[in-house]
Design a protein around this motif. Structure first.
Motif, PDB file in Angstrom:
ATOM      1  N   SER A 178       0.872  -1.188  -0.022  1.00  0.00           N
ATOM      2  CA  SER A 178       0.124   0.022   0.072  1.00  0.00           C
ATOM      3  C   SER A 178       0.846   1.285  -0.171  1.00  0.00           C
ATOM      4  O   SER A 178       0.653   2.210  -0.850  1.00  0.00           O
ATOM      5  N   GLN A 179       2.004   1.248   0.833  1.00  0.00           N
ATOM      6  CA  GLN A 179       2.734   2.552   0.889  1.00  0.00           C
ATOM      7  C   GLN A 179       3.345   2.702  -0.548  1.00  0.00           C
ATOM      8  O   GLN A 179       3.458   3.657  -0.802  1.00  0.00           O
ATOM      9  N   ASN A 180       3.914   1.478  -1.227  1.00  0.00           N
ATOM     10  CA  ASN A 180       4.700   1.603  -2.259  1.00  0.00           C
ATOM     11  C   ASN A 180       3.656   2.001  -3.461  1.00  0.00           C
ATOM     12  O   ASN A 180       4.256   2.519  -4.477  1.00  0.00           O
ATOM     13  N   LEU A 181       2.377   1.598  -3.320  1.00  0.00           N
ATOM     14  CA  LEU A 181       1.505   1.981  -4.429  1.00  0.00           C
ATOM     15  C   LEU A 181       1.296   3.584  -4.400  1.00  0.00           C
ATOM     16  O   LEU A 181       1.206   4.204  -5.242  1.00  0.00           O
ATOM     17  N   GLY A 182       1.175   4.144  -3.085  1.00  0.00           N
ATOM     18  CA  GLY A 182       1.223   5.635  -3.070  1.00  0.00           C
ATOM     19  C   GLY A 182       2.433   6.117  -3.527  1.00  0.00           C
ATOM     20  O   GLY A 182       2.212   7.273  -3.753  1.00  0.00           O
ATOM     21  N   ALA A 183       3.457   5.482  -3.214  1.00  0.00           N
ATOM     22  CA  ALA A 183       4.677   6.188  -3.806  1.00  0.00           C
ATOM     23  C   ALA A 183       5.100   5.672  -5.108  1.00  0.00           C
ATOM     24  O   ALA A 183       6.285   6.325  -5.841  1.00  0.00           O
ATOM     25  N   ASN A 184       4.109   5.028  -5.885  1.00  0.00           N
ATOM     26  CA  ASN A 184       4.309   4.795  -7.392  1.00  0.00           C
ATOM     27  C   ASN A 184       5.628   3.787  -7.389  1.00  0.00           C
ATOM     28  O   ASN A 184       6.260   4.308  -8.598  1.00  0.00           O
ATOM     29  N   LYS A 185       5.982   2.836  -6.418  1.00  0.00           N
ATOM     30  CA  LYS A 185       7.427   2.342  -6.862  1.00  0.00           C
ATOM     31  C   LYS A 185       6.963   0.664  -6.958  1.00  0.00           C
ATOM     32  O   LYS A 185       6.961  -0.282  -6.104  1.00  0.00           O
ATOM     33  N   THR A 186       6.436   0.344  -8.253  1.00  0.00           N
ATOM     34  CA  THR A 186       6.049  -1.046  -8.629  1.00  0.00           C
ATOM     35  C   THR A 186       7.113  -2.246  -8.457  1.00  0.00           C
ATOM     36  O   THR A 186       6.933  -3.218  -8.070  1.00  0.00           O
ATOM     37  N   GLY A 187       8.205  -1.840  -8.747  1.00  0.00           N
ATOM     38  CA  GLY A 187       9.478  -2.758  -8.551  1.00  0.00           C
ATOM     39  C   GLY A 187       9.433  -3.198  -7.050  1.00  0.00           C
ATOM     40  O   GLY A 187       9.870  -4.292  -6.762  1.00  0.00           O
ATOM     41  N   ARG A 188       9.434  -2.312  -6.147  1.00  0.00           N
ATOM     42  CA  ARG A 188       9.508  -2.468  -4.756  1.00  0.00           C
ATOM     43  C   ARG A 188       8.118  -3.604  -4.118  1.00  0.00           C
ATOM     44  O   ARG A 188       8.582  -4.199  -3.377  1.00  0.00           O
ATOM     45  N   ILE A 189       7.073  -3.224  -4.991  1.00  0.00           N
ATOM     46  CA  ILE A 189       6.112  -3.794  -4.626  1.00  0.00           C
ATOM     47  C   ILE A 189       6.347  -5.589  -4.960  1.00  0.00           C
ATOM     48  O   ILE A 189       6.043  -6.408  -4.150  1.00  0.00           O
ATOM     49  N   ARG A 190       6.993  -5.653  -6.058  1.00  0.00           N
ATOM     50  CA  ARG A 190       7.234  -6.997  -6.617  1.00  0.00           C
ATOM     51  C   ARG A 190       8.164  -7.651  -5.551  1.00  0.00           C
ATOM     52  O   ARG A 190       7.931  -8.939  -5.043  1.00  0.00           O
ATOM     53  N   ARG A 191       9.209  -7.075  -5.220  1.00  0.00           N
ATOM     54  CA  ARG A 191      10.086  -7.617  -4.285  1.00  0.00           C
ATOM     55  C   ARG A 191       9.505  -7.943  -3.015  1.00  0.00           C
ATOM     56  O   ARG A 191       9.821  -8.844  -2.167  1.00  0.00           O
ATOM     57  N   THR A 192       8.723  -6.908  -2.412  1.00  0.00           N
ATOM     58  CA  THR A 192       8.024  -7.185  -1.023  1.00  0.00           C
ATOM     59  C   THR A 192       7.095  -8.374  -1.282  1.00  0.00           C
ATOM     60  O   THR A 192       7.015  -9.335  -0.381  1.00  0.00           O
ATOM     61  N   VAL A 193       6.325  -8.537  -2.130  1.00  0.00           N
ATOM     62  CA  VAL A 193       5.427  -9.847  -2.412  1.00  0.00           C
ATOM     63  C   VAL A 193       6.278 -11.198  -2.261  1.00  0.00           C
ATOM     64  O   VAL A 193       6.070 -12.206  -1.338  1.00  0.00           O
TER      65      VAL A 193
END
Length: 461
Positions: free
Chosen positions: A309-324
């Motif tokens: 959610s935080q990275n979606l707000g910051a528009n950082k999709t690459g970090r979303i993938r790594r988080t998952v």
């Protein structure tokens, strides 16, 4: 559009959009795991105290209410998930004004939710227990427990919404301190009400309500003393329609997903009830043990929700993938390791809850099925939360409806009814099969949604 930088990062906050991901995920998840384990330890005290000092019927009464309680509260608890997602997104996007509105809207919603649950729970407890085929003595005791429990449910809602707000900025430590204090009080009151005053299940329920009231007061005091946009000002409590719509859009599907799992668990509990009080008590004790492993996995699952959610707000999709993928690996490892340990010590652990060898063996019949596959349950939930964290709440509901609820109903209505398969083992096998089906569907959904998100997002470095 608000100016960026309006939400400072400082003490009791974690900026999940920058820095080492796994370290921050651990910093977020470990206090959350300890909080959940503490909560389970003190909840287990309810079961242990009645099992050791009030008898197996009381143990069965308290233990068998879990699925019904979850069925009734999960819709509103879904709104607390929506609160966490919305607040974390505004925090990541540094939109302070919207964040303040989210805090005040959510806390007022928590009070309304609690009032609604009190009315529903107190008025329908006995009827629902009858529909679940609870045996006569267990029915009477469980009905008393539920009516007292739901009489104080507003405090539970206030605490859960408040802690969801704190988690949105990465603060999982102070909810841990609150739970520790409230849990100690709960344990002491359990012993006093049940052993000294001989109040049986009513004493356990009353102790739970008092400890939840303490938790609610403490989380409200913390929010009222915050120095940033997370500060709660009682004079500003009001519902913001736009914020509420976002919370409902994310939280309502999450709540329905929880309801569907709980509904299927109620049906499973009804099937368990048909085998008598020994299996009911053994199943209740085993479920309590499973909770310790589930909450350990769920700490990383909640991390996936908030980090995404935080990275979606910051528009950082690459970090979303790594988080998952980091969260999924963490869930699998902790689930498999803890399950192996708990299974090896299963009889000794179940012996804490009851003096009856028959009840211990009944509990082991469940543990052998669940603990060999439990990591799948954690990974399924982690993937659901990741999808929810990137703004899609509906599909996890659909996959849960088909993979868990519908499948389990069909399984119990067909396979379980065959004479050769009318056994507790058949009931318990419905869990790992449904976890697998739902997990596979969630993976496919996540791949699809992430592809669409990256297609419409700026190029990541």
């Amino acid at each position: 559009m608000e100016a960026k930088g309006s939400v400072p990062h400082g003490q009791n906050k974690i900026d999940m959009t920058e820095g080492p991901l796994f370290t921050k995920l651990l910093r977020f998840s470990i206090p959350l795991i300890f909080s959940s384990v503490l909560q389970l330890l003190f909840n287990a005290a309810d079961v242990v105290v009645v099992g050791q000092f009030a008898g197996d019927d009381s143990l069965a009464a308290v233990g068998s209410t879990g699925s019904l309680i979850n069925l009734l509260i999960n819709l509103f608890m879904g709104l607390s998930i929506g609160t966490n997602v919305v607040a974390a997104r505004y925090f990541g996007a540094k939109q302070g004004s919207a964040l303040r509105k989210a805090v005040h809207t959510a806390m007022l919603v928590s009070v309304y939710s609690g009032i609604a649950l009190t009315v529903i729970g107190v008025s329908s407890a006995r009827l629902l227990l009858i529909l679940m085929q609870a045996p006569g003595r267990v029915l009477e005791l469980a009905s008393v427990y539920l009516k007292i429990y739901f009489g104080g449910i507003t405090a539970t809602m206030v605490y859960n919404f408040g802690s969801a707000i704190l988690r949105a900025k990465g603060d999982t430590q102070r909810p841990l301190y609150i739970l520790f204090l409230a849990g100690v009080i709960n344990l002491l009151l359990n012993l006093f009400f049940v052993i000294v005053l001989k109040m049986d299940v009513a004493g356990v329920a009353l102790a739970t309500v008092i400890s939840q009231c303490i938790s609610a007061v403490l989380v409200v005091l913390i929010l009222c003393r915050e120095k940033d946009e997370f500060r709660l000002d009682p004079r500003k409590l009001r519902i913001d329609g736009a914020i509420l719509a976002q919370i409902v859009r994310i939280g309502l599907p999450a709540g329905f997903q929880g309801i569907m799992f709980s509904f299927s668990n109620v049906i499973i509990q009804s099937s368990v009830n048909s085998f008598g009080s020994v299996l009911i008590a053994g199943n209740a004790a085993a479920c309590n043990l499973e909770g310790f492993i589930y909450t350990s996995m769920n700490g990383f699952s909640q991390g996936a929700l908030t980090f995404c959610s935080q990275n979606l707000g910051a528009n950082k999709t690459g970090r979303i993938r790594r988080t998952v993928w980091v969260s999924q690996l963490s869930i699998a490892v902790i689930g498999a390791v803890l399950s192996a340990i708990f299974l090896a010590a299963g009889r000794q652990l179940l012996g804490i809850y009851t003096k009856s060898p028959e009840v211990v063996e009944a509990g082991m019949s469940r543990l052998w099925v669940i603990f060999t596959t439990y990591y799948l349950c954690g990974m399924m939930d982690g993937m659901s939360n990741a999808i929810r964290g990137i703004g899609h709440s509906l599909l996890p509901v659909i996959t849960s409806l088909l993979g868990a609820c519908v499948f389990r109903i069909i399984w119990l209505s067909t396979v379980f009814r065959m004479p050769q398969f009318h056994t507790p083992l058949t009931i318990f096998l419905s869990y790992p099969i449904s976890w697998t089906l739902t997990f596979v569907a969630n993976i496919a959904a996540y791949i699809r949604y992430m592809g669409a998100l990256e297609k419409h997002s700026p190029k990541q470095r």
